[in-house]
Design a protein around this motif. Structure first.
Motif, PDB file in Angstrom:
ATOM      1  N   LYS A 150     -16.702 -31.081  44.605  1.00  0.00           N
ATOM      2  CA  LYS A 150     -15.634 -30.706  45.536  1.00  0.00           C
ATOM      3  C   LYS A 150     -16.219 -30.112  46.810  1.00  0.00           C
ATOM      4  O   LYS A 150     -15.749 -30.388  47.918  1.00  0.00           O
ATOM      5  CB  LYS A 150     -14.666 -29.732  44.872  1.00  0.00           C
ATOM      6  N   GLU A 197     -17.691 -33.019  48.787  1.00  0.00           N
ATOM      7  CA  GLU A 197     -16.633 -33.840  49.369  1.00  0.00           C
ATOM      8  C   GLU A 197     -15.969 -33.132  50.542  1.00  0.00           C
ATOM      9  O   GLU A 197     -15.643 -33.762  51.544  1.00  0.00           O
ATOM     10  CB  GLU A 197     -15.597 -34.196  48.304  1.00  0.00           C
ATOM     11  N   SER A 198     -15.777 -31.822  50.419  1.00  0.00           N
ATOM     12  CA  SER A 198     -15.166 -31.090  51.533  1.00  0.00           C
ATOM     13  C   SER A 198     -16.098 -31.052  52.731  1.00  0.00           C
ATOM     14  O   SER A 198     -15.657 -31.142  53.871  1.00  0.00           O
ATOM     15  CB  SER A 198     -14.767 -29.680  51.097  1.00  0.00           C
ATOM     16  N   TRP A 246     -17.436 -28.334  40.691  1.00  0.00           N
ATOM     17  CA  TRP A 246     -17.297 -27.524  41.899  1.00  0.00           C
ATOM     18  C   TRP A 246     -18.305 -27.942  42.966  1.00  0.00           C
ATOM     19  O   TRP A 246     -18.040 -27.812  44.142  1.00  0.00           O
ATOM     20  CB  TRP A 246     -17.392 -26.035  41.596  1.00  0.00           C
TER      21      TRP A 246
END
Length: 134
Positions: free
Chosen positions: A123, A126-127, A120
């Motif tokens: 992610k 990366e976002s 998590w």
């Protein structure tokens, strides 16, 4: 009630095919882990001669983790197939659930160890990187 007997009849037809498939997958999962250990060891020996010991160690650890992770995922599939073909009891379903839970936890932990961060967090990072580039 007829549906239950039809299901049992269908299971009796495919169980002789699925049981050897489950055993084959178990052997394949173990073979993946063994081959992964051998390949990671060979790469480590090669890397230890050409790069720093710390770099060789980190790469070896990542390669070992990937091999174990892939082997565990194959073994989970084999366990599911084996449970489908065996008589369903609370004990067999509970045992499957426990085995899948343990192997999933190990897979999750190995993935986090290989990547160096929780999934998590990756992610989220990366976002954020994707938003900052736009």
């Amino acid at each position: 009630m007829a549906e239950l007997s039809d299901h049992a009849g269908n299971l009796n037809l495919i169980a002789p095919i699925l049981r050897p498939l489950a055993v084959g997958l178990e052997f394949f999962g173990v073979a993946v882990i063994i081959v992964g250990v051998v390949v990671a060891s060979v790469i480590y020996l090669k890397d230890s001669c050409t790069t720093s010991a710390a770099s060789a160690y980190l790469r070896c650890r990542a390669n070992l983790g990937r091999a174990i992770l892939l082997g565990l995922e194959i073994l989970i599939g084999a366990d599911i197939i084996a449970t489908i073909t065996s008589p369903l009891t609370w004990d067999s379903v509970g045992l499957l659930g426990l085995v899948v839970l343990i192997r999933t936890f190990l897979s999750f932990s190995l993935e986090a160890e290989i990547d160096g961060e929780w999934p998590w967090r990756r992610k989220w990072r990366e976002s954020r990187n994707g938003q900052s580039r736009q």
